[in-house]
Design a protein around this motif. Structure first.
Motif, PDB file in Angstrom:
ATOM      1  N   CYS A 196      -1.145   1.528   4.075  1.00  0.00           N
ATOM      2  CA  CYS A 196      -1.282   0.110   3.765  1.00  0.00           C
ATOM      3  C   CYS A 196      -0.142  -0.660   4.451  1.00  0.00           C
ATOM      4  O   CYS A 196       1.022  -0.266   4.346  1.00  0.00           O
TER       5      CYS A 196
ATOM      6  N   CYS B   7      -6.506  -1.037   1.531  1.00  0.00           N
ATOM      7  CA  CYS B   7      -5.791  -0.591   0.339  1.00  0.00           C
ATOM      8  C   CYS B   7      -6.478  -1.213  -0.872  1.00  0.00           C
ATOM      9  O   CYS B   7      -6.675  -2.426  -0.907  1.00  0.00           O
TER      10      CYS B   7
ATOM     11  N   CYS C  90      -3.812  -3.663  -2.791  1.00  0.00           N
ATOM     12  CA  CYS C  90      -3.361  -4.925  -2.170  1.00  0.00           C
ATOM     13  C   CYS C  90      -4.488  -5.701  -1.512  1.00  0.00           C
ATOM     14  O   CYS C  90      -4.318  -6.868  -1.173  1.00  0.00           O
TER      15      CYS C  90
ATOM     16  N   CYS D 122       1.909  -2.399   1.046  1.00  0.00           N
ATOM     17  CA  CYS D 122       2.668  -1.585   0.082  1.00  0.00           C
ATOM     18  C   CYS D 122       3.071  -0.236   0.665  1.00  0.00           C
ATOM     19  O   CYS D 122       3.854   0.490   0.056  1.00  0.00           O
TER      20      CYS D 122
HETATM   21 ZN   LIG Z   1      -1.335  -1.583  -0.478  1.00  0.00          ZN
END
Ligand SMILES: [Zn+2]
Lengths: 172, 400
Positions: free
Chosen positions: A62, A76, A79, A65
């Motif tokens: 990701c 992701c 997120c 993150c």
């Molecule tokens: Zn993420």
């Protein structure tokens, strides 16, 4: 309190079933359900092409993150941000594993097989895969958490761009 | 606020290895007939139906629900199929509950049926390997299914992770669960595998997926089960005629975890079970399930899974689940008897019907009709689980 079933329908049915199941006079015929595919793997194409052509494993990370997905995915789920491809070293460790002495019909002649969750170095998600071992090594003691494993690819001419193109071995 | 929902009728079609003399739709019919008789209703009294049928390969039929819908005489009424793996039954009850609680229907039939052992492997002339192949298409077909996983190898991995974290459950503790559940099935006419066995018998059975042995695993079944759910007003009227007590659904929780076990934070805990059980306890205002529940039916596809479920359903803290079986707390006569029906290990697993069947066993306990009656049982828990590494979970509280 109502301790007595009100009707004896149930007992009659049971007696009927047990009687019928002793009776050989029933019919069954052979049938099958088969569908053929040329299955498109969309955004995962890179993952399978790299396996087939270059014997390389790729995960995704990701971009927000940093969570590492293997099996890879494009987004992701925490997120809702895009992930980017990252090449893996091919080494990792067992999270949990078992030795299976039974298999689905396509695998009944292949047991025992070892099945484990394997977390690749640099990744946060573990993949469920098989660890191929020498006959004598198929022991639950060899499947402990933290056991180091490494990827092995099938010879190039046998690779089809599928998850079965590779497996793991103990990294002794 | 949802309307109050009661269970006013129950039935089960005995779980057996095979019912070669019955089509799945006839099994559905017989089970519906029994449920209607139990509630003293006719099919005309049913407003809508929810069908729990898991696997299209088992029935060798896509959309088997519409065939059942016709066969049982529900033409021109609403019918919805639910298919969520081993949790199909629990989710079917949840869907039926929503239909009544929302006011959309007053009386709903919730019917689960499965005929799994028509699957057949030509190479070995046996049925289970082909049946688990049919199930294997429920695993991710990109990354998991081609590698030959099967349910025991899937459900054993959390147990292995638990053993490595806490040093338990031991193979002996797991064997005690097998002895308990096979034993509890004795006297239950619907059970496929009633057996009086010893811990040694279990320990001496062959490994399927280590440390699960043959007698740690449930067997697949053919069978069916049904419940009739009704609104408060209707339930009172129906129960007056039938003479049954209405059994109220007072709590429902559900949650699905990742189908990739490798994405979960703690593999040693079945986190969907933690989430679903907490939710249903909150709704039913249960603070201490071990003390407040009188009886529980857990999804014991495998012995070790039952022990992990004691923890994840909040009966006891993580790492101590094994003490409940070792100290007899979950045995008949214990503080919270688990799977007095025999569970999946004793009764068998007719996948789409299993959760509904176990719920009917809770209803029997609350009505006082069980073959292993807990005296004055007032509250019971149903725990319905399925999918890769127990991804799906539904928990339901029923009260007298
Ligand atoms: Zn993420």
């Amino acid at each position: 309190m109502n301790n007595v079933p009100k009707k004896d329908f149930k007992e009659k049915l049971l007696a009927q079933i047990d009687q019928l199941n002793k009776d050989p006079n029933f019919h069954e015929y052979y049938d099958e359900m088969i569908i053929h595919y040329k299955y498109s793997v969309g955004e995962l194409s890179k993952f399978f092409v790299e396996i087939r052509d270059n014997a390389k494993l790729f995960g995704t990370k990701c971009t927000k993150c940093g969570f590492g997905y293997f099996p890879p995915r494009l987004y992701c789920n925490k997120c809702y941000t895009k992930c980017e491809w990252t090449e893996l070293s091919g080494k990792g460790e067992i999270i949990a594993g078992t030795i299976a002495h039974f298999g689905v019909s396509a695998f009944t002649d292949k047991v025992p097989i070892s099945i484990a969750f394997i977390k690749m170095d640099g990744m946060d998600m573990a993949i469920r895969h098989t660890i191929v071992m020498d006959e004598a090594d198929y022991k639950i003691e060899n499947m402990k958490k933290g056991t180091r494993v490494k990827v092995q690819f099938k010879p190039k001419e046998k690779r089809e761009g599928k998850i079965t193109d590779f497996y793991f071995v103990l990294d002794k | 606020m949802p309307k109050k929902v009661a269970i006013v009728g129950i039935s089960a079609f005995p779980f057996r290895v095979r019912h070669p003399h019955y089509t799945y739709y006839r099994m559905a019919f017989e089970t519906t007939k029994m449920a209607l008789e139990n509630a003293n209703l006719s099919i005309n009294d049913i407003d809508s139906a929810v069908y729990g049928i898991y696997n299209d390969f088992f029935e060798r039929q896509f959309m088997p629900d519409i065939i059942v819908h016709d066969y049982i005489g529900m033409i021109l009424k609403p019918g919805t199929r639910v298919t969520t793996g081993g949790a199909t039954g629990g989710y079917a009850i949840r869907t039926a509950y929503m239909e009544v609680a929302s006011g959309l229907s007053d009386v709903v039939l919730c019917l689960g049926v499965e005929k799994s052992n028509d699957c057949w492997d030509p190479n070995t002339d046996t049925r289970t390997p082909e049946l688990v192949k049919a199930i294997s298409y429920s695993a991710d077909c990109e990354f998991v299914r081609p590698l030959g996983s099967f349910p025991a190898a899937s459900y054993v991995l959390p147990v292995r992770a638990h053993i490595e974290k806490f040093g338990n459950p031991s193979e002996e503790s797991m064997a005690r669960v097998s002895v308990k559940n096979h034993g509890n099935a004795i006297g239950n006419p619907n059970a496929q595998s009633p057996m009086k066995i010893t811990v040694e018998d279990v320990l001496n059975s062959r490994y399927i997926s280590e440390p699960f042995k043959k007698l740690d695993c449930c067997l697949y079944s053919e069978g069916a089960a049904a419940m009739i759910l009704a609104s408060e007003e209707k339930a009172k009227e129906i129960c007056k005629n039938s003479g049954n007590e209405p059994i109220w659904i007072t709590g429902i929780g559900a949650g699905n975890d990742s189908n990739f076990g490798g994405l979960r934070k703690n593999l040693w805990s079945l986190t969907s079970n933690v989430y679903a059980s907490k939710q249903c306890y909150k709704m039913a205002n249960i603070k201490n399930p071990l003390k407040e529940l009188d009886v529980a039916e857990l999804h014991d596809a495998f012995t070790g899974q039952e022990i992990l479920s004691y923890e994840d359903c909040g009966f006891i803290e993580h790492g101590k689940g094994y003490t409940l079986i070792d100290e007899g707390i979950v045995e008949e006569g214990g503080e919270l008897p688990v799977n007095l029906s025999g569970g999946l290990i004793g009764c068998g697993h007719a996948v789409g019907a299993t959760g509904i069947y176990q719920a009917t066993e809770i209803v029997k306990q609350l009505r006082g009709e069980s073959h292993r009656q807990v005296s004055d049982a007032e509250k019971g828990l149903l725990h319905s689980v399925g999918g890769p590494v127990t991804a799906y979970c539904v928990c339901i509280i029923m009260e007298r």
